[in-house]
Design a protein around this motif. Sequence first.
Motif, PDB file in Angstrom:
ATOM      1  N   MET A  27       0.991   5.640  -0.881  1.00 50.46           N
ATOM      2  CA  MET A  27       0.233   6.825  -0.462  1.00 50.46           C
ATOM      3  C   MET A  27      -0.100   7.701  -1.672  1.00 50.46           C
ATOM      4  O   MET A  27       0.764   7.997  -2.492  1.00 50.46           O
ATOM      5  N   HIS A  28      -1.360   8.079  -1.752  1.00 50.36           N
ATOM      6  CA  HIS A  28      -1.859   8.970  -2.804  1.00 50.36           C
ATOM      7  C   HIS A  28      -2.448  10.185  -2.100  1.00 50.36           C
ATOM      8  O   HIS A  28      -3.463  10.074  -1.402  1.00 50.36           O
ATOM      9  N   TRP A  29      -1.794  11.323  -2.291  1.00 49.91           N
ATOM     10  CA  TRP A  29      -2.153  12.539  -1.568  1.00 49.91           C
ATOM     11  C   TRP A  29      -3.306  13.256  -2.254  1.00 49.91           C
ATOM     12  O   TRP A  29      -3.266  13.514  -3.443  1.00 49.91           O
ATOM     13  N   THR A  30      -4.326  13.571  -1.481  1.00 49.03           N
ATOM     14  CA  THR A  30      -5.478  14.314  -1.997  1.00 49.03           C
ATOM     15  C   THR A  30      -5.430  15.774  -1.553  1.00 49.03           C
ATOM     16  O   THR A  30      -6.151  16.602  -2.094  1.00 49.03           O
ATOM     17  N   GLN A  31      -4.598  16.053  -0.553  1.00 47.36           N
ATOM     18  CA  GLN A  31      -4.482  17.415  -0.034  1.00 47.36           C
ATOM     19  C   GLN A  31      -3.091  17.604   0.554  1.00 47.36           C
ATOM     20  O   GLN A  31      -2.557  16.698   1.188  1.00 47.36           O
ATOM     21  N   TRP A  32      -2.479  18.779   0.326  1.00 47.49           N
ATOM     22  CA  TRP A  32      -1.212  19.142   0.972  1.00 47.49           C
ATOM     23  C   TRP A  32      -1.139  20.655   0.919  1.00 47.49           C
ATOM     24  O   TRP A  32      -0.903  21.236  -0.131  1.00 47.49           O
ATOM     25  N   ASN A  33      -1.411  21.297   2.044  1.00 47.31           N
ATOM     26  CA  ASN A  33      -1.375  22.757   2.073  1.00 47.31           C
ATOM     27  C   ASN A  33      -0.608  23.234   3.310  1.00 47.31           C
ATOM     28  O   ASN A  33       0.122  22.456   3.916  1.00 47.31           O
ATOM     29  N   ASP A  34      -0.802  24.477   3.696  1.00 46.64           N
ATOM     30  CA  ASP A  34      -0.022  25.057   4.798  1.00 46.64           C
ATOM     31  C   ASP A  34      -0.407  24.545   6.182  1.00 46.64           C
ATOM     32  O   ASP A  34       0.327  24.773   7.141  1.00 46.64           O
ATOM     33  N   THR A  35      -1.538  23.859   6.302  1.00 47.15           N
ATOM     34  CA  THR A  35      -1.974  23.401   7.623  1.00 47.15           C
ATOM     35  C   THR A  35      -2.186  21.898   7.727  1.00 47.15           C
ATOM     36  O   THR A  35      -2.077  21.342   8.814  1.00 47.15           O
ATOM     37  N   THR A  36      -2.494  21.248   6.600  1.00 47.62           N
ATOM     38  CA  THR A  36      -2.885  19.841   6.639  1.00 47.62           C
ATOM     39  C   THR A  36      -2.461  19.125   5.357  1.00 47.62           C
ATOM     40  O   THR A  36      -2.421  19.730   4.291  1.00 47.62           O
ATOM     41  N   ALA A  37      -2.193  17.844   5.488  1.00 45.34           N
ATOM     42  CA  ALA A  37      -1.976  16.977   4.322  1.00 45.34           C
ATOM     43  C   ALA A  37      -2.758  15.692   4.564  1.00 45.34           C
ATOM     44  O   ALA A  37      -2.800  15.193   5.695  1.00 45.34           O
ATOM     45  N   VAL A  38      -3.382  15.170   3.511  1.00 47.64           N
ATOM     46  CA  VAL A  38      -4.208  13.963   3.640  1.00 47.64           C
ATOM     47  C   VAL A  38      -3.886  13.016   2.484  1.00 47.64           C
ATOM     48  O   VAL A  38      -3.777  13.450   1.334  1.00 47.64           O
ATOM     49  N   ALA A  39      -3.760  11.727   2.820  1.00 49.21           N
ATOM     50  CA  ALA A  39      -3.490  10.700   1.802  1.00 49.21           C
ATOM     51  C   ALA A  39      -4.230   9.419   2.148  1.00 49.21           C
ATOM     52  O   ALA A  39      -4.556   9.160   3.307  1.00 49.21           O
ATOM     53  N   GLU A  40      -4.462   8.620   1.131  1.00 47.75           N
ATOM     54  CA  GLU A  40      -4.937   7.252   1.297  1.00 47.75           C
ATOM     55  C   GLU A  40      -3.733   6.363   1.021  1.00 47.75           C
ATOM     56  O   GLU A  40      -2.948   6.643   0.111  1.00 47.75           O
ATOM     57  N   GLY A  41      -3.571   5.311   1.810  1.00 47.71           N
ATOM     58  CA  GLY A  41      -2.431   4.430   1.604  1.00 47.71           C
ATOM     59  C   GLY A  41      -2.579   3.135   2.370  1.00 47.71           C
ATOM     60  O   GLY A  41      -3.680   2.743   2.765  1.00 47.71           O
ATOM     61  N   VAL A  42      -1.454   2.480   2.581  1.00 46.80           N
ATOM     62  CA  VAL A  42      -1.412   1.191   3.263  1.00 46.80           C
ATOM     63  C   VAL A  42      -0.364   1.268   4.365  1.00 46.80           C
ATOM     64  O   VAL A  42       0.750   1.746   4.142  1.00 46.80           O
ATOM     65  N   ASN A  43      -0.733   0.801   5.555  1.00 49.92           N
ATOM     66  CA  ASN A  43       0.224   0.673   6.645  1.00 49.92           C
ATOM     67  C   ASN A  43       0.681  -0.784   6.667  1.00 49.92           C
ATOM     68  O   ASN A  43      -0.118  -1.688   6.885  1.00 49.92           O
ATOM     69  N   MET A  44       1.948  -1.002   6.399  1.00 51.44           N
ATOM     70  CA  MET A  44       2.550  -2.332   6.435  1.00 51.44           C
ATOM     71  C   MET A  44       3.157  -2.511   7.822  1.00 51.44           C
ATOM     72  O   MET A  44       4.057  -1.762   8.200  1.00 51.44           O
ATOM     73  N   VAL A  45       2.622  -3.488   8.590  1.00 50.20           N
ATOM     74  CA  VAL A  45       3.056  -3.682   9.972  1.00 50.20           C
ATOM     75  C   VAL A  45       3.510  -5.122  10.158  1.00 50.20           C
ATOM     76  O   VAL A  45       2.790  -6.060   9.793  1.00 50.20           O
ATOM     77  N   ASN A  46       4.683  -5.293  10.750  1.00 51.82           N
ATOM     78  CA  ASN A  46       5.197  -6.619  11.070  1.00 51.82           C
ATOM     79  C   ASN A  46       4.427  -7.146  12.283  1.00 51.82           C
ATOM     80  O   ASN A  46       4.346  -6.478  13.309  1.00 51.82           O
ATOM     81  N   ASP A  47       3.862  -8.344  12.162  1.00 49.30           N
ATOM     82  CA  ASP A  47       3.104  -8.898  13.286  1.00 49.30           C
ATOM     83  C   ASP A  47       4.010  -9.441  14.396  1.00 49.30           C
ATOM     84  O   ASP A  47       3.546  -9.754  15.486  1.00 49.30           O
ATOM     85  N   CYS A  48       5.311  -9.558  14.116  1.00 52.14           N
ATOM     86  CA  CYS A  48       6.319  -9.983  15.110  1.00 52.14           C
ATOM     87  C   CYS A  48       5.960 -11.313  15.778  1.00 52.14           C
ATOM     88  O   CYS A  48       6.236 -11.519  16.966  1.00 52.14           O
ATOM     89  N   LYS A  49       5.346 -12.223  15.018  1.00 49.50           N
ATOM     90  CA  LYS A  49       4.991 -13.532  15.564  1.00 49.50           C
ATOM     91  C   LYS A  49       5.824 -14.601  14.887  1.00 49.50           C
ATOM     92  O   LYS A  49       5.848 -14.651  13.657  1.00 49.50           O
ATOM     93  N   PRO A  50       6.497 -15.430  15.561  1.00 52.32           N
ATOM     94  CA  PRO A  50       6.635 -15.512  17.005  1.00 52.32           C
ATOM     95  C   PRO A  50       7.559 -14.424  17.579  1.00 52.32           C
ATOM     96  O   PRO A  50       7.545 -14.149  18.773  1.00 52.32           O
ATOM     97  N   TYR A  51       8.386 -13.815  16.741  1.00 52.52           N
ATOM     98  CA  TYR A  51       9.219 -12.675  17.125  1.00 52.52           C
ATOM     99  C   TYR A  51       9.439 -11.871  15.846  1.00 52.52           C
ATOM    100  O   TYR A  51       9.165 -12.351  14.740  1.00 52.52           O
ATOM    101  N   CYS A  52       9.891 -10.636  15.976  1.00 53.79           N
ATOM    102  CA  CYS A  52       9.910  -9.717  14.825  1.00 53.79           C
ATOM    103  C   CYS A  52      10.734 -10.211  13.637  1.00 53.79           C
ATOM    104  O   CYS A  52      10.313 -10.061  12.497  1.00 53.79           O
TER     105      CYS A  52
END
Length: 150
Positions: free
Chosen positions: A71-96
Amino acid sequence: MRPVVGTAIGLGAALLLTAGMTTASATPPTPPPARASAQHPVLVDCLWHQRYRPSDFILACGDGNSLLSDMHWTQWNDTTAVAEGVNMVNDCKPYCAAGKFRSYPVTVRLDRPTAWTKHPNVQHFTRLNLTYSGAKPEGYAQVMKYAMWN
């Protein structure tokens, strides 16, 4: 000769104690630490730690099958924070336990800061939105909204 040695040691200890007390009382008191409420809101992780601009973050605390990384944060203030990054998700196939982690580019947005129950003087973000810029995990919407724990 022994009483002189004992008296000398006793006097030396008394002088050290007095010097220590004088130094301590002459030192100005340290100011109290800055209140956390003066800082930007934080993101609370699975172990109840305050995180500020983390480079990674576990979304699935129970099993670790979804996490944010790079995650690389482009904004972080008193109301909002925004980042670009990667969501790593287990496909759980055939099981987790035998599944594979897949990478999905995302924009992370934090909002709705409120007082943290554990530390009421600390503001924390209570909602995390993930927007997938391309492919997304099976069964996920293009925008996923998560209520953050309190």
